[in-house]
Design a protein around this motif. Structure first.
Motif, mmCIF file in Angstrom:
data_model
loop_
_atom_site.group_PDB
_atom_site.id
_atom_site.type_symbol
_atom_site.label_atom_id
_atom_site.label_comp_id
_atom_site.label_asym_id
_atom_site.label_seq_id
_atom_site.Cartn_x
_atom_site.Cartn_y
_atom_site.Cartn_z
ATOM 1 N N HIS A 41 0.855 -1.191 0.000
ATOM 2 C CA HIS A 41 0.000 0.000 0.000
ATOM 3 C C HIS A 41 0.894 1.246 0.000
ATOM 4 C CE1 HIS A 41 -2.653 -3.183 1.528
ATOM 5 N NE2 HIS A 41 -3.660 -2.459 1.087
ATOM 6 N N GLN A 42 1.730 1.339 -1.012
ATOM 7 C CA GLN A 42 2.687 2.421 -1.098
ATOM 8 C C GLN A 42 2.016 3.785 -1.204
ATOM 9 O OE1 GLN A 42 6.106 1.914 -0.896
ATOM 10 N NE2 GLN A 42 6.201 4.131 -0.708
ATOM 11 N N GLN A 43 0.919 3.865 -1.932
ATOM 12 C CA GLN A 43 0.224 5.140 -2.095
ATOM 13 C C GLN A 43 -0.322 5.650 -0.759
ATOM 14 O OE1 GLN A 43 -2.838 5.104 -5.064
ATOM 15 N NE2 GLN A 43 -3.426 7.250 -4.738
ATOM 16 N N LEU A 44 -0.905 4.752 0.033
ATOM 17 C CA LEU A 44 -1.409 5.141 1.345
ATOM 18 C C LEU A 44 -0.269 5.614 2.242
ATOM 19 C CD1 LEU A 44 -3.651 5.284 3.488
ATOM 20 C CD2 LEU A 44 -3.206 2.855 3.981
ATOM 21 N N PHE A 45 0.848 4.924 2.184
ATOM 22 C CA PHE A 45 2.017 5.291 2.983
ATOM 23 C C PHE A 45 2.505 6.685 2.600
ATOM 24 C CE2 PHE A 45 6.681 5.255 3.585
ATOM 25 C CZ PHE A 45 6.736 5.040 4.950
ATOM 26 N N ASN A 46 2.619 6.953 1.302
ATOM 27 C CA ASN A 46 3.085 8.263 0.840
ATOM 28 C C ASN A 46 2.103 9.373 1.214
ATOM 29 O OD1 ASN A 46 5.325 7.032 -0.285
ATOM 30 N ND2 ASN A 46 4.426 6.873 -2.332
ATOM 31 N N GLU A 47 0.832 9.105 1.107
ATOM 32 C CA GLU A 47 -0.184 10.108 1.455
ATOM 33 C C GLU A 47 -0.146 10.428 2.943
ATOM 34 O OE1 GLU A 47 -3.860 8.517 0.107
ATOM 35 O OE2 GLU A 47 -3.533 9.056 -2.008
ATOM 36 N N THR A 48 0.108 9.423 3.765
ATOM 37 C CA THR A 48 0.188 9.637 5.212
ATOM 38 C C THR A 48 1.349 10.565 5.552
ATOM 39 O OG1 THR A 48 -0.758 7.439 5.647
ATOM 40 C CG2 THR A 48 0.447 8.510 7.445
ATOM 41 N N LEU A 49 2.514 10.306 4.958
ATOM 42 C CA LEU A 49 3.679 11.162 5.209
ATOM 43 C C LEU A 49 3.447 12.569 4.670
ATOM 44 C CD1 LEU A 49 6.746 8.818 4.520
ATOM 45 C CD2 LEU A 49 5.333 9.060 6.564
ATOM 46 N N LEU A 50 2.776 12.673 3.524
ATOM 47 C CA LEU A 50 2.490 13.985 2.941
ATOM 48 C C LEU A 50 1.585 14.796 3.848
ATOM 49 C CD1 LEU A 50 2.760 15.909 0.535
ATOM 50 C CD2 LEU A 50 0.782 14.761 -0.505
ATOM 51 N N ASN A 51 0.559 14.182 4.409
ATOM 52 C CA ASN A 51 -0.363 14.874 5.317
ATOM 53 C C ASN A 51 0.343 15.323 6.591
ATOM 54 O OD1 ASN A 51 -2.530 14.558 3.557
ATOM 55 N ND2 ASN A 51 -3.137 12.587 4.465
ATOM 56 N N ILE A 52 1.248 14.477 7.093
ATOM 57 C CA ILE A 52 2.006 14.856 8.289
ATOM 58 C C ILE A 52 2.882 16.071 7.997
ATOM 59 C CG2 ILE A 52 3.860 14.124 9.836
ATOM 60 C CD1 ILE A 52 2.716 11.317 9.745
ATOM 61 N N ASN A 53 3.557 16.062 6.852
ATOM 62 C CA ASN A 53 4.469 17.158 6.521
ATOM 63 C C ASN A 53 3.740 18.461 6.230
ATOM 64 O OD1 ASN A 53 7.026 16.004 6.843
ATOM 65 N ND2 ASN A 53 6.908 14.983 4.855
ATOM 66 N N LYS A 54 2.505 18.385 5.765
ATOM 67 C CA LYS A 54 1.738 19.612 5.549
ATOM 68 C C LYS A 54 1.504 20.343 6.872
ATOM 69 C CE LYS A 54 -0.702 18.295 1.312
ATOM 70 N NZ LYS A 54 -2.022 17.959 0.691
ATOM 71 N N ASP A 55 1.237 19.603 7.928
ATOM 72 C CA ASP A 55 1.040 20.232 9.233
ATOM 73 C C ASP A 55 2.370 20.629 9.875
ATOM 74 O OD1 ASP A 55 -1.629 19.698 8.824
ATOM 75 O OD2 ASP A 55 -1.983 19.089 10.902
ATOM 76 N N LEU A 56 3.404 19.825 9.676
ATOM 77 C CA LEU A 56 4.714 20.142 10.254
ATOM 78 C C LEU A 56 5.358 21.355 9.596
ATOM 79 C CD1 LEU A 56 6.399 16.627 10.748
ATOM 80 C CD2 LEU A 56 5.349 18.097 12.486
ATOM 81 N N ALA A 57 4.986 21.643 8.351
ATOM 82 C CA ALA A 57 5.596 22.757 7.626
ATOM 83 C C ALA A 57 5.354 24.090 8.335
ATOM 84 C CB ALA A 57 5.054 22.815 6.203
ATOM 85 N N TYR A 58 4.236 24.213 9.015
ATOM 86 C CA TYR A 58 3.927 25.449 9.745
ATOM 87 C C TYR A 58 4.976 25.710 10.826
ATOM 88 C CZ TYR A 58 1.396 28.812 12.612
ATOM 89 O OH TYR A 58 1.039 29.927 13.340
ATOM 90 N N LEU A 59 5.547 24.654 11.385
ATOM 91 C CA LEU A 59 6.565 24.777 12.434
ATOM 92 C C LEU A 59 7.978 24.633 11.883
ATOM 93 C CD1 LEU A 59 4.831 22.519 15.131
ATOM 94 C CD2 LEU A 59 4.822 25.031 15.019
ATOM 95 N N GLN A 60 8.099 24.602 10.569
ATOM 96 C CA GLN A 60 9.396 24.443 9.911
ATOM 97 C C GLN A 60 10.056 23.111 10.274
ATOM 98 O OE1 GLN A 60 10.607 26.585 7.596
ATOM 99 N NE2 GLN A 60 8.719 27.758 7.850
ATOM 100 N N PHE A 61 9.238 22.095 10.489
ATOM 101 C CA PHE A 61 9.731 20.742 10.715
ATOM 102 C C PHE A 61 9.354 19.874 9.516
ATOM 103 C CE2 PHE A 61 10.086 22.226 15.018
ATOM 104 C CZ PHE A 61 11.126 21.481 15.559
ATOM 105 N N GLU A 62 10.025 18.738 9.409
ATOM 106 C CA GLU A 62 9.754 17.842 8.284
ATOM 107 C C GLU A 62 10.065 16.401 8.668
ATOM 108 O OE1 GLU A 62 11.363 16.929 3.708
ATOM 109 O OE2 GLU A 62 12.182 18.593 4.885
#
Length: 335
Positions: A41-62
């Motif tokens: 389920h590579q697509q689900l895995f990539n989407e999960t990391l993408l969603n996490i990074n969208k929220d972390l970007a506000y704090l300049q984290f990745e």
């Protein structure tokens, strides 16, 4: 954008508390919280990391992945994308310890043999005064160094070196030297690029531990794991992408599948080196076994031949004895 779920929080919490995780461990954690295997389920895995990074970007984290150049394994971790005076307040290391780490970092990346490591002696002899910038640049700058820098003792260096290894900023290599740790590969990607560290022509990442082109006039470098993958195909050309020089076989390439199967008829000689080495090694082992066995290996053959001869002679004797007995019986009947 939908808020992060408890699954996202669990992944983040694991990385923040346990530090960088290997790909195997992080995938196992993802499977545990989602019930899905990232391999299928590579697509689900990539989407999960993408969603996490969208929220972390506000704090300049990745949340990012990196490859440890000493073992070729993939690791995941959370990094800070900015480096300023405020962010330095979040570290447990002192000014002198940070200066010591910077000195170690420069010594490792500038190591002439592309091994990406230095000895413990060289590490402890790293100077700290080169890592402190005096703004006015006066001749009396040495005396104006911070007291913590000037008084940073040998024992403090040893303790800091242990802490940096424990926190995975540095690591002990398989050769017993000091190299960069997983956290350095995760956090210092932009630093590598900003300091003109040579990059791998295959993956474009900084070459800390890499293999250089055998042509001394060529500056091409390739990570050992990239090199192994690049030349893994049996018919792949081993020419350097920069100058065309034939790239020599690596010692660990003898473990590939090409060693088992014989080379194809149209396979280039340069791609057959590992197979030829394997066949020669097998032949040498057979010769050595015969030499070590000595004359005892020939004994069973001679014994077998002598046994057959004896059996043939015994058969002849039995046949002759039978004929003689028949003759005597015939004579008796005539009488």
């Amino acid at each position: 954008m939908a808020p992060l779920s408890w699954r996202h929080h669990t992944l983040l919490q694991a990385l923040l508390t346990r530090g960088p995780l290997s790909e195997r461990d992080f995938h196992a954690l993802f499977t545990a919280v989602s019930g899905k295997n990232p391999a299928t389920h590579q697509q689900l895995f990539n989407e999960t990391l993408l969603n996490i990074n969208k929220d972390l970007a506000y704090l300049q984290f990745e949340l990012r992945a990196c490859i440890n150049q000493y073992d070729g394994m993939v690791y995941y971790g959370v990094v800070n994308n900015i480096s300023d005076e405020e962010s330095k307040l979040g570290t447990k290391y002192s000014v002198a310890q940070i200066a010591f780490y910077k000195g170690l970092l420069e010594a490792i990346v500038q190591e002439a043999g592309n091994d990406g490591s230095i000895t413990s002696i060289d590490a402890l002899n790293v100077r700290l005064d080169n890592q402190v910038v005096i703004i006015d640049g006066s001749q009396d700058s040495q005396s104006r160094l911070p007291t913590s820098i000037k008084n940073f003792s040998f024992s403090q260096k040893e303790k800091t070196l242990e802490d940096l290894i424990q926190d995975r900023w540095l690591a002990n290599t398989s050769t017993g030297k000091i190299g960069l740790g997983t956290r350095s590969f995760l956090d210092l990607r932009s630093w590598f690029r900003g300091n003109d560290i040579p990059s791998c022509v295959d993956c474009n990442e900084a070459c800390i531990k890499a293999s250089s082109c055998p042509n001394e006039g060529c500056n091409v470098r390739i990570h050992e794991y990239c090199l192994k993958q690049k030349f893994s195909q049996r018919k792949a050309s081993r020419a350097c992408p920069g100058c065309g020089t034939e790239w020599p076989c690596q010692d660990d390439e003898a473990n590939g599948d090409d060693d088992v199967d014989g080379p194809g008829e149209d396979q280039a000689p340069s791609a057959n080196c590992s197979s030829r080495k394997k066949r020669k090694q097998v032949k040498a082992e057979l010769v050595e076994e015969n030499d070590n066995a000595g004359p005892s290996t020939a004994v069973p053959r001679r014994t077998s031949r002598s046994t057959k001869a004896e059996a043939a002679e015994a058969a002849k004797e039995a046949s002759a004895a039978g004929a003689s007995q028949a003759t005597r019986t015939s004579k008796r009947r005539k009488k």
